[in-house]
Design an enzyme around this catalytic site. Structure first.
Site, PDB file in Angstrom:
ATOM      1  N   GLY A  46      47.794   1.595  92.836  1.00 14.16           N
ATOM      2  CA  GLY A  46      48.447   1.660  91.451  1.00 14.16           C
ATOM      3  C   GLY A  46      46.206   0.986  90.705  1.00 14.16           C
ATOM      4  N   GLN A  51      41.690  -3.531  85.127  1.00 13.87           N
ATOM      5  CA  GLN A  51      40.540  -3.775  86.284  1.00 13.87           C
ATOM      6  C   GLN A  51      39.409  -3.203  86.206  1.00 13.87           C
ATOM      7  OE1 GLN A  51      44.361  -2.814  88.764  1.00 13.87           O
ATOM      8  NE2 GLN A  51      43.332  -4.253  90.004  1.00 13.87           N
ATOM      9  N   CYS A  89      46.426  -5.874  96.423  1.00 10.49           N
ATOM     10  CA  CYS A  89      45.619  -5.445  94.677  1.00 10.49           C
ATOM     11  C   CYS A  89      44.546  -5.472  95.080  1.00 10.49           C
ATOM     12  CB  CYS A  89      45.683  -6.585  93.931  1.00 10.49           C
ATOM     13  SG  CYS A  89      44.987  -6.492  92.283  1.00 10.49           S
ATOM     14  N   LEU A  90      43.900  -4.527  94.656  1.00 12.52           N
ATOM     15  CA  LEU A  90      42.503  -3.692  94.373  1.00 12.52           C
ATOM     16  C   LEU A  90      41.430  -5.189  93.699  1.00 12.52           C
ATOM     17  CD1 LEU A  90      42.879  -0.237  93.999  1.00 12.52           C
ATOM     18  CD2 LEU A  90      42.140  -1.027  96.081  1.00 12.52           C
ATOM     19  N   HIS A 131      53.618  -4.528  88.753  1.00 15.35           N
ATOM     20  CA  HIS A 131      52.752  -4.926  89.435  1.00 15.35           C
ATOM     21  C   HIS A 131      51.349  -4.578  88.367  1.00 15.35           C
ATOM     22  CE1 HIS A 131      49.010  -6.001  92.934  1.00 15.35           C
ATOM     23  NE2 HIS A 131      48.841  -5.306  91.424  1.00 15.35           N
ATOM     24  N   GLU A 132      51.323  -3.711  87.803  1.00 18.42           N
ATOM     25  CA  GLU A 132      50.688  -2.937  87.254  1.00 18.42           C
ATOM     26  C   GLU A 132      50.723  -3.399  85.790  1.00 18.42           C
ATOM     27  OE1 GLU A 132      48.255  -1.207  88.524  1.00 18.42           O
ATOM     28  OE2 GLU A 132      48.860  -1.492  89.899  1.00 18.42           O
ATOM     29  N   HIS A 135      49.762  -6.499  85.180  1.00 18.04           N
ATOM     30  CA  HIS A 135      47.703  -6.482  84.564  1.00 18.04           C
ATOM     31  C   HIS A 135      47.514  -6.745  83.314  1.00 18.04           C
ATOM     32  CE1 HIS A 135      45.787  -6.400  88.270  1.00 18.04           C
ATOM     33  NE2 HIS A 135      46.503  -5.586  89.065  1.00 18.04           N
TER      34      HIS A 135
HETATM   35 NI    NI Z   1      46.540  -4.838  91.068  1.00 16.81          NI
END
Ligand code: NI
Length: 165
Positions: A46, A51, A89-90, A131-132, A135
């Protein structure tokens, strides 16, 4: 389409609350396409607009079938159950942590044309929705996870569990 740079923890943009998307135009379409391409390249589950430095409420979630779902102005309508599992997480490359999330969620969102739809997620997909969406309010999973682990530490923990059997 273009690959965008993924911001990492410590960048203040990741802690800001995103604004609703109000224009369903070519700029939004380009952002969603770029998020998808960037996510594919990074091999993640995701990706949220903040981000890549865009403070708008738009995310991409990969579901159980490997399909990429575009969610604009998403909101959780309902949630059920509980699961505890590893999350990464990226924006925190190389780390993972255990986070408790609902087992099932129902999300309401708009597509790139502005049409509202509802989508259900279970297991990993439910985890990814939560999670997304976090953000978009400036929150990272590391705020919920007690401790973060590296791949080596996780491997060692797995080994220790095997050894104690
Ligand atoms: Ni993330």
């Amino acid at each position: 389409m273009a690959i965008r740079t993924i911001l990492t923890k410590g960048d203040p943009v990741l802690n800001k609350k995103c604004h609703p998307v109000t224009k369903f135009d070519e700029k939004l379409a380009a952002l969603l396409d770029d998020l998808k391409e960037t996510l594919t390249k990074a091999n993640g589950a995701g990706l949220a607009a903040p981000q890549v430095g865009i403070l708008r409420r738009a995310v991409i979630v990969v579901n159980d079938n490997g399909d990429m779902i575009e969610l604009v102005n998403p909101e959780i309508l309902s949630q059920e159950g509980e699961q505890n599992g590893l999350e990464g997480c990226l924006s925190l490359p190389g780390y993972w942590g255990y986070v408790t999330r609902p087992e099932r969620v129902r999300v309401k969102a708009q597509d790139r044309t502005g049409s509202w739809f509802e989508v259900d997620g279970e297991g990993m997909t439910a985890r990814c929705f939560c999670h997304e969406l976090d953000h978009l309010d400036g929150h990272l999973y590391s705020e919920l996870a007690g401790q973060l682990y590296t791949a080596e530490e996780l491997e060692q923990m797995e080994q220790d569990r095997e050894d104690s059997k």
